[in-house]
Design a protein around this motif. Structure first.
Motif, PDB file in Angstrom:
ATOM      1  N   PHE A  78       0.913  -1.251  -0.062  1.00  0.00           N
ATOM      2  CA  PHE A  78      -0.084  -0.145   0.083  1.00  0.00           C
ATOM      3  C   PHE A  78       0.898   1.381   0.030  1.00  0.00           C
ATOM      4  N   LEU A  79       1.995   1.378   0.700  1.00  0.00           N
ATOM      5  CA  LEU A  79       2.616   2.436   0.872  1.00  0.00           C
ATOM      6  C   LEU A  79       3.424   2.786  -0.442  1.00  0.00           C
ATOM      7  N   ALA A  80       4.079   1.785  -1.012  1.00  0.00           N
ATOM      8  CA  ALA A  80       4.660   1.882  -2.395  1.00  0.00           C
ATOM      9  C   ALA A  80       3.592   2.295  -3.387  1.00  0.00           C
ATOM     10  N   ALA A  81       2.346   1.887  -3.296  1.00  0.00           N
ATOM     11  CA  ALA A  81       1.462   2.234  -4.311  1.00  0.00           C
ATOM     12  C   ALA A  81       0.853   3.527  -4.123  1.00  0.00           C
ATOM     13  N   ALA A  82       0.952   4.080  -3.033  1.00  0.00           N
ATOM     14  CA  ALA A  82       0.703   5.273  -2.725  1.00  0.00           C
ATOM     15  C   ALA A  82       1.721   6.289  -3.066  1.00  0.00           C
ATOM     16  N   ASN A  83       3.011   5.961  -2.894  1.00  0.00           N
ATOM     17  CA  ASN A  83       4.224   6.447  -3.292  1.00  0.00           C
ATOM     18  C   ASN A  83       4.019   6.792  -4.858  1.00  0.00           C
ATOM     19  N   MET A  84       3.799   5.788  -5.527  1.00  0.00           N
ATOM     20  CA  MET A  84       3.876   5.556  -7.067  1.00  0.00           C
ATOM     21  C   MET A  84       2.660   6.713  -7.479  1.00  0.00           C
ATOM     22  N   LEU A  85       1.368   6.408  -6.982  1.00  0.00           N
ATOM     23  CA  LEU A  85       0.353   6.978  -7.251  1.00  0.00           C
ATOM     24  C   LEU A  85       0.442   8.550  -7.364  1.00  0.00           C
ATOM     25  N   THR A  86       1.148   8.887  -6.184  1.00  0.00           N
ATOM     26  CA  THR A  86       1.485  10.387  -5.712  1.00  0.00           C
ATOM     27  C   THR A  86       2.501  11.075  -6.643  1.00  0.00           C
ATOM     28  N   GLN A  87       3.602  10.192  -7.111  1.00  0.00           N
ATOM     29  CA  GLN A  87       4.644  10.530  -7.661  1.00  0.00           C
ATOM     30  C   GLN A  87       4.236  10.712  -9.425  1.00  0.00           C
ATOM     31  N   PHE A  88       3.289  10.009  -9.779  1.00  0.00           N
ATOM     32  CA  PHE A  88       3.147   9.626 -11.270  1.00  0.00           C
ATOM     33  C   PHE A  88       1.469   9.705 -11.222  1.00  0.00           C
ATOM     34  N   VAL A 208      15.063  -6.727  -5.195  1.00  0.00           N
ATOM     35  CA  VAL A 208      15.038  -5.946  -3.978  1.00  0.00           C
ATOM     36  C   VAL A 208      15.434  -6.550  -2.869  1.00  0.00           C
ATOM     37  N   PRO A 209      16.706  -5.877  -2.357  1.00  0.00           N
ATOM     38  CA  PRO A 209      17.323  -6.807  -1.267  1.00  0.00           C
ATOM     39  C   PRO A 209      17.081  -6.214   0.066  1.00  0.00           C
ATOM     40  N   PHE A 210      15.749  -6.551   0.524  1.00  0.00           N
ATOM     41  CA  PHE A 210      15.286  -6.259   1.618  1.00  0.00           C
ATOM     42  C   PHE A 210      16.001  -6.640   2.861  1.00  0.00           C
ATOM     43  N   GLN A 211      16.632  -7.821   2.898  1.00  0.00           N
ATOM     44  CA  GLN A 211      17.441  -8.386   4.055  1.00  0.00           C
ATOM     45  C   GLN A 211      18.561  -7.367   4.414  1.00  0.00           C
ATOM     46  N   SER A 212      19.356  -7.016   3.260  1.00  0.00           N
ATOM     47  CA  SER A 212      20.331  -6.025   3.448  1.00  0.00           C
ATOM     48  C   SER A 212      19.852  -4.611   3.940  1.00  0.00           C
ATOM     49  N   MET A 213      18.484  -4.273   3.607  1.00  0.00           N
ATOM     50  CA  MET A 213      18.149  -3.037   4.030  1.00  0.00           C
ATOM     51  C   MET A 213      17.839  -3.100   5.336  1.00  0.00           C
ATOM     52  N   PHE A 214      17.539  -4.110   5.961  1.00  0.00           N
ATOM     53  CA  PHE A 214      17.303  -4.228   7.360  1.00  0.00           C
ATOM     54  C   PHE A 214      18.488  -4.496   8.056  1.00  0.00           C
ATOM     55  N   ASP A 215      19.507  -5.053   7.540  1.00  0.00           N
ATOM     56  CA  ASP A 215      20.860  -5.349   8.117  1.00  0.00           C
ATOM     57  C   ASP A 215      21.100  -3.966   8.566  1.00  0.00           C
ATOM     58  N   GLU A 216      21.060  -2.921   7.637  1.00  0.00           N
ATOM     59  CA  GLU A 216      21.423  -1.562   7.710  1.00  0.00           C
ATOM     60  C   GLU A 216      20.646  -0.992   8.735  1.00  0.00           C
ATOM     61  N   ALA A 217      19.285  -1.295   8.700  1.00  0.00           N
ATOM     62  CA  ALA A 217      18.404  -0.683   9.774  1.00  0.00           C
ATOM     63  C   ALA A 217      18.668  -1.097  11.322  1.00  0.00           C
ATOM     64  N   VAL A 218      19.182  -1.995  11.558  1.00  0.00           N
ATOM     65  CA  VAL A 218      19.207  -2.579  12.775  1.00  0.00           C
ATOM     66  C   VAL A 218      20.600  -1.768  13.559  1.00  0.00           C
ATOM     67  N   LYS A 219      21.356  -1.044  12.680  1.00  0.00           N
ATOM     68  CA  LYS A 219      22.390  -0.421  13.046  1.00  0.00           C
ATOM     69  C   LYS A 219      21.866   0.877  13.407  1.00  0.00           C
ATOM     70  N   TRP A 245      11.568  -0.576  -2.435  1.00  0.00           N
ATOM     71  CA  TRP A 245      10.816  -1.100  -3.510  1.00  0.00           C
ATOM     72  C   TRP A 245      10.787  -0.160  -4.498  1.00  0.00           C
ATOM     73  N   VAL A 246      10.335   1.084  -4.399  1.00  0.00           N
ATOM     74  CA  VAL A 246      10.266   2.311  -5.405  1.00  0.00           C
ATOM     75  C   VAL A 246      11.511   2.518  -5.977  1.00  0.00           C
ATOM     76  N   THR A 247      12.518   2.671  -5.031  1.00  0.00           N
ATOM     77  CA  THR A 247      13.762   3.070  -5.349  1.00  0.00           C
ATOM     78  C   THR A 247      14.310   2.339  -6.291  1.00  0.00           C
ATOM     79  N   ALA A 248      14.025   0.688  -6.084  1.00  0.00           N
ATOM     80  CA  ALA A 248      14.966  -0.193  -6.780  1.00  0.00           C
ATOM     81  C   ALA A 248      14.089  -0.131  -8.199  1.00  0.00           C
ATOM     82  N   VAL A 249      12.836  -0.026  -8.161  1.00  0.00           N
ATOM     83  CA  VAL A 249      11.917  -0.157  -9.436  1.00  0.00           C
ATOM     84  C   VAL A 249      12.026   0.988 -10.249  1.00  0.00           C
ATOM     85  N   SER A 250      12.108   2.381  -9.731  1.00  0.00           N
ATOM     86  CA  SER A 250      12.458   3.461 -10.518  1.00  0.00           C
ATOM     87  C   SER A 250      13.608   3.454 -11.263  1.00  0.00           C
TER      88      SER A 250
END
Length: 252
Positions: A78-88, A208-219, A245-250
């Motif tokens: 939903f958040l990705a969809a809202a982002n895309m619908l707002t951006q485009f 979309v490397p979610f695990q790598s993203m969360f590995d950074e988040a826990v820092k 997700w939006v960053t990778a797809v864009s």
């Protein structure tokens, strides 16, 4: 610097970008399936598929109307969809969510005709894998990482045969070491991540490397900040996922 400022910096991209870079392929050319045209073109039909992380309490049943807030759930889709619908806003994007809680790969396959192929998406995003190991660990499923890999390959072959022009986004399954996630998940879970990356390299336009993203988040903040039970994202975690997700797809 306070935590709130750090988190704002995170969301704006500094740490997310680091996480994506650490994860490797975030652009289409970094997989074996190059994108000849941008994924988010005029009238693009986007389908999110997966388990409870994608489902996120979405409304089920009723007509297949795109961009319905209740049918998109309350999570990263939903958040990705809202982002895309707002951006485009002029792109006439048509966005659907067909994630179902508890699903493993073979259960995606069982409903694939109605919940994927019949929708004829231009962009198909899949996040699947955590139940394939979680339900094995709790004795509810006898599948292995080889089962996961084989079933995922078969699903991708079926998809490509039916929808040869579909652009595929494969998302990395992830867990955080808190709540239900303890030492018994490892190193087995890393095998599921590796298998998903193999699928992405063979079939996907975007990884979309979610695990790598969360590995950074826990820092930046404890794991429970992002997923209290180690599996299901909090609002903060879902927001980071949508941003990634939006960053990778864009970028594809």
């Amino acid at each position: 610097m306070s935590f709130s400022l750090d988190r704002r910096s995170f969301f704006q991209g500094s740490v997310v970008a680091a996480g994506l870079a650490a994860g490797g392929a975030i652009r289409a050319e970094e997989t074996s399936q190059p994108a000849s045209t941008p994924l988010l073109g005029q009238g693009t039909r986007i389908l999110f598929q997966g388990d409870s992380i994608t489902d996120a309490g979405r409304k089920k049943g009723g007509p297949a109307e795109p961009n319905d807030q209740s049918a998109l759930g309350g999570g990263y889709a939903f958040l990705a969809a809202a982002n895309m619908l707002t951006q485009f806003p002029e792109a006439d994007l048509q966005i659907y969510n067909r994630g179902i809680s508890g699903n493993k790969v073979y259960q995606l396959a069982e409903r694939w005709q109605a919940d994927c192929l019949d929708l004829e998406p231009d962009v198909l995003s899949i996040l699947i894998g955590v139940n394939d190991i979680w339900h094995h660990l709790n004795g509810q499923y006898d599948g292995t990482v080889e089962t996961y890999r084989t079933d995922y390959h078969a699903l991708m072959e079926r998809t490509k045969e039916a929808l040869p022009n579909v652009k595929i986004v494969v998302c990395e399954p992830f867990v955080l070491k808190t709540g239900a996630v303890d030492a018994k998940w490892f190193p087995k879970f890393d095998g599921f991540r590796a298998a998903a990356k193999e699928i992405a390299d063979q079939y996907a336009n975007v990884w979309v490397p979610f695990q790598s993203m969360f590995d950074e988040a826990v820092k930046l903040a404890p794991p429970a900040t992002w997923a209290r039970d180690g599996v299901h994202p909090t609002g903060d975690g879902a927001a980071l996922m949508a941003h990634a997700w939006v960053t990778a797809v864009s970028a594809a």
